[in-house]
Design a protein around this motif. Structure first.
Motif, PDB file in Angstrom:
ATOM      1  N   GLU A   1      -1.480   1.032   2.933  1.00  0.00           N
ATOM      2  CA  GLU A   1      -1.902   2.414   2.685  1.00  0.00           C
ATOM      3  C   GLU A   1      -0.679   3.314   2.452  1.00  0.00           C
ATOM      4  O   GLU A   1      -0.664   4.162   1.559  1.00  0.00           O
ATOM      5  CB  GLU A   1      -2.735   2.907   3.881  1.00  0.00           C
ATOM      6  N   LEU A   2       0.358   3.100   3.263  1.00  0.00           N
ATOM      7  CA  LEU A   2       1.588   3.888   3.114  1.00  0.00           C
ATOM      8  C   LEU A   2       2.213   3.650   1.731  1.00  0.00           C
ATOM      9  O   LEU A   2       2.606   4.593   1.037  1.00  0.00           O
ATOM     10  CB  LEU A   2       2.580   3.505   4.220  1.00  0.00           C
ATOM     11  N   VAL A   3       2.300   2.374   1.331  1.00  0.00           N
ATOM     12  CA  VAL A   3       2.888   2.045   0.024  1.00  0.00           C
ATOM     13  C   VAL A   3       2.081   2.718  -1.088  1.00  0.00           C
ATOM     14  O   VAL A   3       2.650   3.353  -1.988  1.00  0.00           O
ATOM     15  CB  VAL A   3       2.940   0.511  -0.185  1.00  0.00           C
ATOM     16  N   ARG A   4       0.752   2.604  -1.005  1.00  0.00           N
ATOM     17  CA  ARG A   4      -0.088   3.212  -2.044  1.00  0.00           C
ATOM     18  C   ARG A   4       0.114   4.721  -2.085  1.00  0.00           C
ATOM     19  O   ARG A   4       0.231   5.319  -3.154  1.00  0.00           O
ATOM     20  CB  ARG A   4      -1.568   2.892  -1.792  1.00  0.00           C
ATOM     21  N   SER A   5       0.150   5.379  -0.915  1.00  0.00           N
ATOM     22  CA  SER A   5       0.242   6.838  -0.951  1.00  0.00           C
ATOM     23  C   SER A   5       1.614   7.290  -1.460  1.00  0.00           C
ATOM     24  O   SER A   5       1.708   8.263  -2.210  1.00  0.00           O
ATOM     25  CB  SER A   5      -0.124   7.474   0.394  1.00  0.00           C
ATOM     26  N   ILE A   6       2.676   6.562  -1.118  1.00  0.00           N
ATOM     27  CA  ILE A   6       4.006   6.936  -1.636  1.00  0.00           C
ATOM     28  C   ILE A   6       4.054   6.692  -3.148  1.00  0.00           C
ATOM     29  O   ILE A   6       4.540   7.520  -3.912  1.00  0.00           O
ATOM     30  CB  ILE A   6       5.112   6.147  -0.898  1.00  0.00           C
ATOM     31  N   ASN A   7       3.506   5.548  -3.580  1.00  0.00           N
ATOM     32  CA  ASN A   7       3.480   5.247  -5.018  1.00  0.00           C
ATOM     33  C   ASN A   7       2.640   6.274  -5.776  1.00  0.00           C
ATOM     34  O   ASN A   7       3.011   6.712  -6.869  1.00  0.00           O
ATOM     35  CB  ASN A   7       2.936   3.837  -5.275  1.00  0.00           C
ATOM     36  N   ASN A   8       1.527   6.675  -5.168  1.00  0.00           N
ATOM     37  CA  ASN A   8       0.676   7.683  -5.820  1.00  0.00           C
ATOM     38  C   ASN A   8       1.388   9.025  -5.946  1.00  0.00           C
ATOM     39  O   ASN A   8       1.081   9.816  -6.833  1.00  0.00           O
ATOM     40  CB  ASN A   8      -0.645   7.879  -5.054  1.00  0.00           C
ATOM     41  N   ALA A   9       2.327   9.271  -5.020  1.00  0.00           N
ATOM     42  CA  ALA A   9       3.103  10.517  -5.091  1.00  0.00           C
ATOM     43  C   ALA A   9       4.236  10.391  -6.114  1.00  0.00           C
ATOM     44  O   ALA A   9       5.038  11.310  -6.278  1.00  0.00           O
ATOM     45  CB  ALA A   9       3.654  10.870  -3.718  1.00  0.00           C
ATOM     46  N   ARG A  57       6.749   7.930  -6.328  1.00  0.00           N
ATOM     47  CA  ARG A  57       8.057   7.338  -6.034  1.00  0.00           C
ATOM     48  C   ARG A  57       7.898   5.939  -5.435  1.00  0.00           C
ATOM     49  O   ARG A  57       6.826   5.600  -4.929  1.00  0.00           O
ATOM     50  CB  ARG A  57       8.891   8.262  -5.144  1.00  0.00           C
ATOM     51  N   PRO A  58       8.964   5.136  -5.498  1.00  0.00           N
ATOM     52  CA  PRO A  58       8.880   3.801  -4.903  1.00  0.00           C
ATOM     53  C   PRO A  58       8.848   3.884  -3.380  1.00  0.00           C
ATOM     54  O   PRO A  58       9.462   4.778  -2.796  1.00  0.00           O
ATOM     55  CB  PRO A  58      10.154   3.100  -5.375  1.00  0.00           C
ATOM     56  N   ALA A  59       8.130   2.965  -2.760  1.00  0.00           N
ATOM     57  CA  ALA A  59       8.130   2.881  -1.297  1.00  0.00           C
ATOM     58  C   ALA A  59       9.310   2.018  -0.870  1.00  0.00           C
ATOM     59  O   ALA A  59       9.580   0.969  -1.467  1.00  0.00           O
ATOM     60  CB  ALA A  59       6.821   2.266  -0.810  1.00  0.00           C
ATOM     61  N   VAL A  60      10.017   2.456   0.156  1.00  0.00           N
ATOM     62  CA  VAL A  60      11.204   1.732   0.618  1.00  0.00           C
ATOM     63  C   VAL A  60      10.890   1.085   1.963  1.00  0.00           C
ATOM     64  O   VAL A  60      10.621   1.775   2.951  1.00  0.00           O
ATOM     65  CB  VAL A  60      12.420   2.673   0.730  1.00  0.00           C
ATOM     66  N   LEU A  61      10.887  -0.250   1.972  1.00  0.00           N
ATOM     67  CA  LEU A  61      10.529  -0.991   3.181  1.00  0.00           C
ATOM     68  C   LEU A  61      11.759  -1.688   3.753  1.00  0.00           C
ATOM     69  O   LEU A  61      12.512  -2.347   3.039  1.00  0.00           O
ATOM     70  CB  LEU A  61       9.468  -2.056   2.868  1.00  0.00           C
ATOM     71  N   GLY A  62      11.942  -1.564   5.053  1.00  0.00           N
ATOM     72  CA  GLY A  62      12.972  -2.311   5.766  1.00  0.00           C
ATOM     73  C   GLY A  62      12.324  -3.551   6.364  1.00  0.00           C
ATOM     74  O   GLY A  62      11.322  -3.431   7.079  1.00  0.00           O
ATOM     75  N   LEU A  63      12.852  -4.730   6.066  1.00  0.00           N
ATOM     76  CA  LEU A  63      12.172  -5.973   6.446  1.00  0.00           C
ATOM     77  C   LEU A  63      12.996  -6.800   7.436  1.00  0.00           C
ATOM     78  O   LEU A  63      14.217  -6.706   7.481  1.00  0.00           O
ATOM     79  CB  LEU A  63      11.874  -6.796   5.189  1.00  0.00           C
ATOM     80  N   ALA A  64      12.264  -7.611   8.204  1.00  0.00           N
ATOM     81  CA  ALA A  64      12.877  -8.443   9.246  1.00  0.00           C
ATOM     82  C   ALA A  64      12.573  -9.908   8.973  1.00  0.00           C
ATOM     83  O   ALA A  64      11.649 -10.243   8.226  1.00  0.00           O
ATOM     84  CB  ALA A  64      12.312  -8.044  10.609  1.00  0.00           C
ATOM     85  N   THR A  65      13.326 -10.770   9.607  1.00  0.00           N
ATOM     86  CA  THR A  65      13.080 -12.211   9.510  1.00  0.00           C
ATOM     87  C   THR A  65      12.764 -12.752  10.908  1.00  0.00           C
ATOM     88  O   THR A  65      12.496 -11.996  11.830  1.00  0.00           O
ATOM     89  CB  THR A  65      14.306 -12.920   8.907  1.00  0.00           C
ATOM     90  N   GLY A  66      12.798 -14.072  11.066  1.00  0.00           N
ATOM     91  CA  GLY A  66      12.493 -14.680  12.363  1.00  0.00           C
ATOM     92  C   GLY A  66      11.033 -15.122  12.421  1.00  0.00           C
ATOM     93  O   GLY A  66      10.283 -14.979  11.450  1.00  0.00           O
ATOM     94  N   ARG A  67      10.640 -15.643  13.577  1.00  0.00           N
ATOM     95  CA  ARG A  67       9.270 -16.146  13.717  1.00  0.00           C
ATOM     96  C   ARG A  67       8.241 -15.013  13.755  1.00  0.00           C
ATOM     97  O   ARG A  67       7.126 -15.149  13.259  1.00  0.00           O
ATOM     98  CB  ARG A  67       9.139 -16.971  15.006  1.00  0.00           C
ATOM     99  N   THR A  68       8.624 -13.897  14.361  1.00  0.00           N
ATOM    100  CA  THR A  68       7.652 -12.828  14.625  1.00  0.00           C
ATOM    101  C   THR A  68       6.930 -12.304  13.372  1.00  0.00           C
ATOM    102  O   THR A  68       5.714 -12.145  13.401  1.00  0.00           O
ATOM    103  CB  THR A  68       8.350 -11.669  15.366  1.00  0.00           C
ATOM    104  N   PRO A  69       7.644 -11.993  12.270  1.00  0.00           N
ATOM    105  CA  PRO A  69       6.929 -11.371  11.146  1.00  0.00           C
ATOM    106  C   PRO A  69       6.093 -12.330  10.306  1.00  0.00           C
ATOM    107  O   PRO A  69       5.403 -11.881   9.380  1.00  0.00           O
ATOM    108  CB  PRO A  69       8.055 -10.753  10.304  1.00  0.00           C
TER     109      PRO A  69
END
Ligand code: F6R
Length: 249
Positions: free
Chosen positions: A26-34, A36-48
């Motif tokens: 939803e956040l990505v869609r609303s930023i894109n609809n405004a 601009r590109p959505a900027v995501l900070g991503l993690a690695t490891g087992r958890t995600p």
């Protein structure tokens, strides 16, 4: 528990990831609809892993496009050969990027090449700023309380830099590397200051092995000995936990 870093406890990790992925979509869609590109900070490891599986499902269902997403990963091991199976670049390709419509030029992962580290770290910080800052940052938590690879002693205002991995962190990584002697001793990591500038943050933790450090991070003193405790001061940071990880709260 503090007001500023709430914990949401779900029956299991699948449900937690279903809810969070819907929120991020939803956040990505609303930023894109405004516009601009959505900027995501991503993690690695087992958890995600279950979170990425859910993002891929949403993408395949036509509910989420990554065509207008810019990503910045938290960290990378120092000195692994290109294409090493345990490098975080390989991990991200395998677990997310190869399944979705990310543009390769929009993918940013710290470079684990040991040459020219400080210039490359400064360039990474600049790339985040040039992208307009991070809209949403995903985090896991290590047994040392680290976010990214900000081990105990990492200052609140630290930036992307070379870090030394704590012996506990290396021990946790040993099985996937086939033995402690193969685990790198250093990494490049976004700093606590870099992470805390993200506008919205979700820290995920599963299983009873994470229960005591989750409790310390959320309810203990705010200290550089537990870098996740800095999240208590962030205006929009939430812990997404399964019942086991939340069992000591
Ligand atoms: C990974 C990262 C680390 C991990 C943490 C938990 O990019 O920055 O902080 O999130 O070590 O690792 P797992 O999820 O394997 O328990």
């Amino acid at each position: 528990m503090t007001e500023s870093a709430p914990a949401r406890i779900f029956p299991d990790r699948t449900e937690a990831c279903r809810i969070l992925a819907a929120e991020v979509a939803e956040l990505v869609r609303s930023i894109n609809n405004a516009g601009r590109p959505a900027v995501l900070g991503l993690a690695t490891g087992r958890t995600p892993l279950p979170f990425y599986a859910e993002l891929i499902r949403l993408h395949q269902a036509g509910e989420l496009s990554f065509a207008n997403v810019i990503s910045f990963n938290l960290d990378e091991y120092l000195g692994l050969s290109h294409g090493h199976p345990e490098s975080y670049r390989t991990f991200m390709e395998r677990e997310l990027f190869s399944h979705v419509d990310m543009r390769p030029e929009n993918i940013n992962i710290p470079n684990g090449n040991p040459d020219d580290i400080s210039a490359r770290c400064a360039a990474y910080e600049k790339a985040i700023r040039d992208a307009g800052g991070i809209d949403f940052q995903l985090l896991g938590i290590g047994r040392t309380g680290h976010i990214g690879f900000n081990e105990p002693g990492s200052p609140r205002d630290s930036r992307t830099r070379q870090v030394e991995l704590d012996p506990i962190t290396r021990e946790d990584a040993a099985p996937s590397f086939g033995g402690l002697e193969h685990v790198p001793t250093h990494a490049i990591s976004m700093g606590c200051g870099t992470i805390l500038e993200a506008r919205k943050i979700a820290l995920l933790a599963w299983g009873d092995g994470k229960a005591s450090i989750v409790k310390e991070a959320l309810t203990g003193p705010i200290t550089d000995q537990v870098s996740a405790s800095f999240l208590q001061e962030h205006p929009d940071a939430t812990f997404y936990l399964d019942a086991e990880a939340g069992s000591e709260l």
